[in-house]
Design an enzyme around this catalytic site. Structure first.
Site, PDB file in Angstrom:
ATOM      1  N   ARG A   1      -6.536   0.857  -3.881  1.00 52.88           N
ATOM      2  CA  ARG A   1      -5.442   0.432  -3.010  1.00 52.88           C
ATOM      3  C   ARG A   1      -5.326  -1.091  -2.989  1.00 52.88           C
ATOM      4  O   ARG A   1      -6.309  -1.801  -3.118  1.00 52.88           O
ATOM      5  CB  ARG A   1      -5.599   0.964  -1.598  1.00 52.88           C
ATOM      6  CG  ARG A   1      -6.970   0.790  -0.992  1.00 52.88           C
ATOM      7  CD  ARG A   1      -7.235   1.921   0.002  1.00 52.88           C
ATOM      8  NE  ARG A   1      -8.577   1.931   0.508  1.00 52.88           N
ATOM      9  CZ  ARG A   1      -9.566   2.662   0.017  1.00 52.88           C
ATOM     10  NH1 ARG A   1      -9.386   3.412  -1.031  1.00 52.88           N
ATOM     11  NH2 ARG A   1     -10.749   2.652   0.563  1.00 52.88           N
TER      12      ARG A   1
ATOM     13  N   ASP B   1      -8.778  -1.250   8.428  1.00 50.60           N
ATOM     14  CA  ASP B   1      -9.411  -0.253   9.292  1.00 50.60           C
ATOM     15  C   ASP B   1      -9.744  -0.877  10.640  1.00 50.60           C
ATOM     16  O   ASP B   1     -10.409  -1.918  10.695  1.00 50.60           O
ATOM     17  CB  ASP B   1     -10.720   0.261   8.678  1.00 50.60           C
ATOM     18  CG  ASP B   1     -10.502   1.135   7.468  1.00 50.60           C
ATOM     19  OD1 ASP B   1      -9.485   1.829   7.409  1.00 50.60           O
ATOM     20  OD2 ASP B   1     -11.372   1.125   6.572  1.00 50.60           O
TER      21      ASP B   1
ATOM     22  N   ARG C   1       0.842  -1.198   0.000  1.00 50.80           N
ATOM     23  CA  ARG C   1       0.000   0.000   0.000  1.00 50.80           C
ATOM     24  C   ARG C   1       0.875   1.244   0.000  1.00 50.80           C
ATOM     25  O   ARG C   1       1.792   1.383   0.807  1.00 50.80           O
ATOM     26  CB  ARG C   1      -0.906   0.039   1.236  1.00 50.80           C
ATOM     27  CG  ARG C   1      -1.638   1.387   1.357  1.00 50.80           C
ATOM     28  CD  ARG C   1      -3.075   1.256   1.494  1.00 50.80           C
ATOM     29  NE  ARG C   1      -3.747   2.550   1.422  1.00 50.80           N
ATOM     30  CZ  ARG C   1      -4.767   2.880   2.177  1.00 50.80           C
ATOM     31  NH1 ARG C   1      -5.236   2.025   3.055  1.00 50.80           N
ATOM     32  NH2 ARG C   1      -5.345   4.055   2.033  1.00 50.80           N
TER      33      ARG C   1
ATOM     34  N   ASP D   1      -6.441  -2.287   2.468  1.00 50.95           N
ATOM     35  CA  ASP D   1      -6.883  -1.254   3.403  1.00 50.95           C
ATOM     36  C   ASP D   1      -7.310  -1.969   4.678  1.00 50.95           C
ATOM     37  O   ASP D   1      -8.148  -2.874   4.632  1.00 50.95           O
ATOM     38  CB  ASP D   1      -8.056  -0.479   2.808  1.00 50.95           C
ATOM     39  CG  ASP D   1      -8.477   0.692   3.660  1.00 50.95           C
ATOM     40  OD1 ASP D   1      -7.601   1.330   4.290  1.00 50.95           O
ATOM     41  OD2 ASP D   1      -9.684   0.992   3.719  1.00 50.95           O
TER      42      ASP D   1
END
Length: 125
Positions: free
Chosen positions: A87, A92, A77, A90
């Site tokens: 991307r 989170d 990334r 990811d």
């Protein structure tokens, strides 16, 4: 140990392999089914694969976030281009136990969680 939930998403490269490798690198105890979803935020990009991982951790929320960012870097990334753009991976931090955290660079529960079907559906699983 704290039970945390991490959203995993990818829309570049071998999306399924990247999600699987990310889950492995973050030490996921369980991973939801992987679903394909339309982009959120910036819609002119390829569709995403998304999942949610359950992680048992002794790390603080900040340390876990730092670990997630490191895993993103390791999986290619690069934080260039528009926010919410394409991307490779990811990660989170969606939930960290039952804690509510609001610090610079770290908000838990994730501030957009209730707006994101691609996170809520796998999390409910």
């Amino acid at each position: 140990m704290t039970l945390a939930y991490v959203g995993l998403g990818s829309n570049l490269g071998d999306r399924a392999a990247l999600i699987a490798r990310a889950a492995e690198l973050i030490g996921a105890a369980r991973v939801s089914a992987v679903i394909e979803t339309e982009p959120w935020g910036l819609v002119d990009q390829p569709p995403f694969l998304n999942a949610v991982a359950e992680v048992e951790t002794a790390l603080s929320a900040r340390q876990l976030l730092d670990h997630l960012l490191d895993v993103e870097r390791r999986l290619g990334r690069e934080r260039v281009g528009p926010r919410w753009g394409p991307r490779t991976i990811d990660l989170d931090l969606l939930l960290y136990g039952d804690e509510q955290i609001d610090e610079p660079g770290l908000v838990v529960p994730h501030p957009h969680l209730l707006e994101r079907r691609f996170a809520l559906e796998p999390l409910a699983e």
